[in-house]
Design an enzyme around this catalytic site. Structure first.
Site, PDB file in Angstrom:
ATOM      1  N   ILE A 284      -3.300  -4.494  -6.544  1.00 57.95           N
ATOM      2  CA  ILE A 284      -3.593  -6.183  -7.260  1.00 57.95           C
ATOM      3  C   ILE A 284      -4.801  -6.031  -7.766  1.00 57.95           C
ATOM      4  O   ILE A 284      -5.000  -6.369  -8.589  1.00 57.95           O
ATOM      5  CB  ILE A 284      -3.623  -6.896  -6.340  1.00 57.95           C
ATOM      6  CG1 ILE A 284      -1.905  -7.726  -5.462  1.00 57.95           C
ATOM      7  CG2 ILE A 284      -4.013  -8.533  -6.258  1.00 57.95           C
ATOM      8  CD1 ILE A 284      -2.226  -8.327  -4.321  1.00 57.95           C
TER       9      ILE A 284
ATOM     10  N   ASN B   6      -1.190   7.220  -8.831  1.00 54.30           N
ATOM     11  CA  ASN B   6       0.321   6.204  -9.363  1.00 54.30           C
ATOM     12  C   ASN B   6       0.384   4.442  -9.417  1.00 54.30           C
ATOM     13  O   ASN B   6       1.329   3.842 -10.197  1.00 54.30           O
ATOM     14  CB  ASN B   6       1.463   6.357  -8.378  1.00 54.30           C
ATOM     15  CG  ASN B   6       1.343   5.733  -6.912  1.00 54.30           C
ATOM     16  OD1 ASN B   6       0.455   5.027  -6.249  1.00 54.30           O
ATOM     17  ND2 ASN B   6       2.198   5.160  -6.448  1.00 54.30           N
TER      18      ASN B   6
ATOM     19  N   ASP C 134      -7.821  -5.912   2.248  1.00 55.10           N
ATOM     20  CA  ASP C 134      -6.758  -4.400   2.590  1.00 55.10           C
ATOM     21  C   ASP C 134      -6.742  -4.705   4.441  1.00 55.10           C
ATOM     22  O   ASP C 134      -6.536  -4.290   4.732  1.00 55.10           O
ATOM     23  CB  ASP C 134      -7.122  -3.121   2.220  1.00 55.10           C
ATOM     24  CG  ASP C 134      -8.872  -2.742   2.744  1.00 55.10           C
ATOM     25  OD1 ASP C 134      -8.734  -3.465   3.328  1.00 55.10           O
ATOM     26  OD2 ASP C 134      -8.784  -1.620   2.285  1.00 55.10           O
TER      27      ASP C 134
ATOM     28  N   ASP D 127      -8.893  -8.968   8.941  1.00 51.67           N
ATOM     29  CA  ASP D 127     -10.229  -9.695   9.590  1.00 51.67           C
ATOM     30  C   ASP D 127     -11.163  -9.827   7.823  1.00 51.67           C
ATOM     31  O   ASP D 127     -11.873 -11.152   8.624  1.00 51.67           O
ATOM     32  CB  ASP D 127     -11.194  -7.984  10.348  1.00 51.67           C
ATOM     33  CG  ASP D 127     -12.416  -8.397  11.028  1.00 51.67           C
ATOM     34  OD1 ASP D 127     -12.317  -9.382  11.385  1.00 51.67           O
ATOM     35  OD2 ASP D 127     -13.122  -7.378  11.154  1.00 51.67           O
TER      36      ASP D 127
ATOM     37  N   CYS E   6      -6.935   5.302   2.241  1.00 54.70           N
ATOM     38  CA  CYS E   6      -8.728   5.855   2.857  1.00 54.70           C
ATOM     39  C   CYS E   6      -8.581   5.959   4.961  1.00 54.70           C
ATOM     40  O   CYS E   6      -9.531   6.866   4.687  1.00 54.70           O
ATOM     41  CB  CYS E   6      -9.778   5.171   2.436  1.00 54.70           C
ATOM     42  SG  CYS E   6     -10.007   4.100   2.612  1.00 54.70           S
TER      43      CYS E   6
END
Length: 649
Positions: A23, A53, A112, A115, A168
């Site tokens: 986003i 991608n 992402d 928290d 990651c």
């Protein structure tokens, strides 16, 4: 075309973006092309091959570099006269405090994990800065507006405790077994047995990025006449040994994490295959490839047994051997199928070996198969749509166009030829401990529970405080921070191990504790209610917190239900278990019916109401939060008044 008033608001605005992933890339591009002149971006991640991608601002040559910095450079190429300030850092770092947030007119989230989202929500509340949240999963998406005192804050309603994981994390710093499953299934299995032209992060590491373009040898390519057993050991040593060694070379990554242990094939004690039982002969001559099984080769019969590291290593090597010897024609066209026994065996073994390396508990094949569920991949178009909607809401905020704020939901299937459903924001929840400062009540055994239990299970896990301070009256019971003296640190550490009733200022039934996070500028009161006994099965924490909106927890393996609390409609239906790979994320969120009181919301606009009513009849969506770049939304049919429908959040 934007009006003069809109252009004036846009050009004079100072905007903070948090997140530069799926986003985030679309959002930065849209902000720049819409005329915004002063944009700040915070993102702690570096670019991975698997981002390329859909995160269109990044290229192969950028792998290993800061997302925030590369995104800035890419956008400045087509909008060179605007100001973009990147921060390659964690938004929870102390530099990004309330004073930092106060300089912005609006904050736009593309985070992402739950928290960090809660952390930003609290800073925005403390700074009085409007927040626009967003999220996508597959074809579903949402944009929500949170303005202090005018609409609910991000924490006014319960969020699922999402099993969502950035790529990651999966590739570099796994801490849960599901990370290892995703790595084994979507990276290793795909690399070995899927399309040969695909690239992923198994043989291009961040620290190796500068030389990746010159890389000439693909370690995964089997050479002509290469012995299959030697090839298997080469793959084993590369992914479980060499890649771990390479990861360890980045010392900063492991400052606050346990270091993984490289595992090489020479470290594994060989297991002799029980050929005498006839299994090997059976699978060698059988015409049905679905009967090919590494477990059968090794005489392993019970899928619920927990294999040792040696057994997992043997299954890994045997499964790889069987793929190349018995199913060679399929290699290059395979994708993971949970009904493919050999594929499940390979993924289970690979995940367990990786888990062993990172000190993560191993799982049985039965458990692993359950975790490996269906994947919903990110859709770049959805990200672009949501980014556009974020900017629309940001412009409304800058114009103080309060009555036209909308939460907008992007649907997978059109209703009345509409894919976007706008709904007026919900009113603030008067019982929200974050934005309404409502006192909480904690039932706990003050004679058995330690202060550590309260800190770990309540203050950090449930209230989401990072740097908590706990007071009883004027007595300071616990505090963390870099500015503490050694004797203070020792004193608070000693308090952690004391039973509540034996603290210097005893905590008993009737005690009122003040809990505060100075970084978030969040303070709440907890009324202590002593209780002798708890049901170990239903109340495993040995304490119950009430007066807050609990996370809808999806427990280990994603097999436990999420209960909606205080946010359900009259007809909450059971949703299907789902594992979502969202933008940079993977998510497991099963749900089952739950109870709770209805929420008070503003009336929907007549158009939105009629359109959404038909959606609610045909579409069941239940809201989820993605521990990835985005929030996930699903809608559940429920009543609004007598006949109207509302969005379930």
């Amino acid at each position: 075309m934007a009006s003069e008033q809109q252009l004036s608001a846009i050009k004079g605005a100072k905007v903070l973006m948090v997140g530069a992933g799926g986003i985030g890339c679309e959002l930065l591009k849209t902000l720049a092309l819409s005329g915004f002149k002063d944009i700040h971006i915070i993102d702690m991640d570096t670019i991975e091959v698997s981002n390329l991608n859909r995160q269109f601002l990044f290229r192969q040559s950028h792998v290993g570099q800061s997302k925030a910095k590369v995104a800035r450079e890419a956008v400045l190429k087509f909008r060179p006269h605007i100001s973009i300030t990147p921060y390659h850092a964690n938004v929870k770092d102390p530099d990004f405090n309330v004073d930092f947030f106060k300089q912005f007119n609006v904050v736009l989230n593309g985070l992402d994990n739950l928290d960090a989202r809660r952390h930003v929500n609290r800073l925005c509340l403390a700074a009085g800065v409007p927040l626009v949240e967003s999220g996508t999963t597959g074809f579903l998406g949402q944009v929500t507006v949170h303005v202090k005192g005018k609409s609910e804050c991000y924490e006014c309603q319960p969020k699922p405790a999402p099993k969502t994981y950035p790529v990651c994390t999966i590739t570099s710093t796994p801490s849960k077994f599901v990370h290892c499953i995703v790595w084994a299934k979507d990276l290793l299995f795909a690399k070995l047995f899927g399309a040969k032209n695909q690239e992923n992060d198994l043989n291009v590491r961040s620290s190796d990025a500068s030389s990746s373009s010159q890389q000439t040898e693909d370690v995964f390519e089997r050479k002509n006449n290469e012995d299959i057993e030697q090839y298997g050991k080469k793959i084993f040593d590369h992914v479980f040994g060499y890649n771990i060694e390479l990861a360890l070379s980045n010392e900063d990554t492991w400052k606050n994490r346990n270091k993984p242990r490289p595992i090489y094939s020479k470290d594994i004690t060989p297991i002799e295959l029980p050929h005498q039982n006839g299994n090997q002969a059976k699978i060698s001559v059988g015409g049905d490839i679905s009967s090919v099984s590494a477990m059968a080769s090794m005489g392993l019969k019970n899928p619920q047994d927990l294999w040792s590291l040696n057994e997992n290593s043997a299954v890994f090597l045997e499964a790889l051997k069987l793929f190349f010897s018995k199913r060679e024609k399929e290699i290059g066209n395979l994708s993971f199928d949970k009904d493919d026994q050999l594929a499940v065996e390979f993924v289970t073994a690979a995940a367990n070996i990786r888990a062993s390396s990172f000190g993560i508990p191993l799982h049985s094949l039965f458990e692993s198969k359950g975790i490996a569920g269906n994947i919903i991949h990110a859709v770049a178009t959805t990200n672009a749509i949501i980014a556009g909607l974020i900017v629309i809401e940001a412009i409304k905020i800058l114009q103080n166009d309060t009555k036209n704020y909308r939460m907008t939901y992007c649907l997978e299937h059109p209703s009345r030829k509409m894919l976007l459903m706008p709904v007026e924001p919900f009113e603030p929840n008067k019982s929200c401990y974050v934005c309404s400062e409502t006192p909480l009540t904690l039932e706990i055994n003050a004679h058995r529970s330690k202060l550590r239990d309260l800190v770990d299970k309540i203050v950090k896990a449930k209230l989401g405080m990072n740097l908590p301070l706990i007071m009883h009256g004027s007595a300071l019971l616990y505090e963390v921070g870099d500015d503490l003296e050694e004797d203070e640190v020792a004193n608070y550490a000693a308090n952690l191990e004391k039973v509540l009733s034996e603290l210097p200022s005893p905590v008993m039934g009737g005690t009122i504790l003040t809990v505060e996070d100075l970084q978030q500028e969040l303070k709440c009161s907890i009324n202590i209610k002593h209780r002798e006994e708890f049901d170990e099965e239903k109340e495993p924490d040995g304490m119950i917190l009430s007066g807050w909106t609990p996370a809808l927890a999806a427990e280990k393996n994603g097999n436990t239900s999420t209960t909606e609390n205080g946010a359900s409609t009259s007809g909450v239906s059971q949703a299907t278990s789902l594992m979502t790979e969202e933008d940079d994320d993977l998510q497991i969120i099963p749900t089952q019916p739950g109870g709770g009181k209805k929420r008070k919301i503003s009336d929907l606009s007549s158009a939105a109401t009629s359109d959404f009513s038909s959606v609610a009849k045909d579409t069941k969506i239940q809201r989820k939060d993605v521990d990835g770049n985005n929030d996930v939304v699903m809608l559940d049919d429920g009543s609004l008044g007598n006949s109207k429908k509302k969005i379930e959040t």
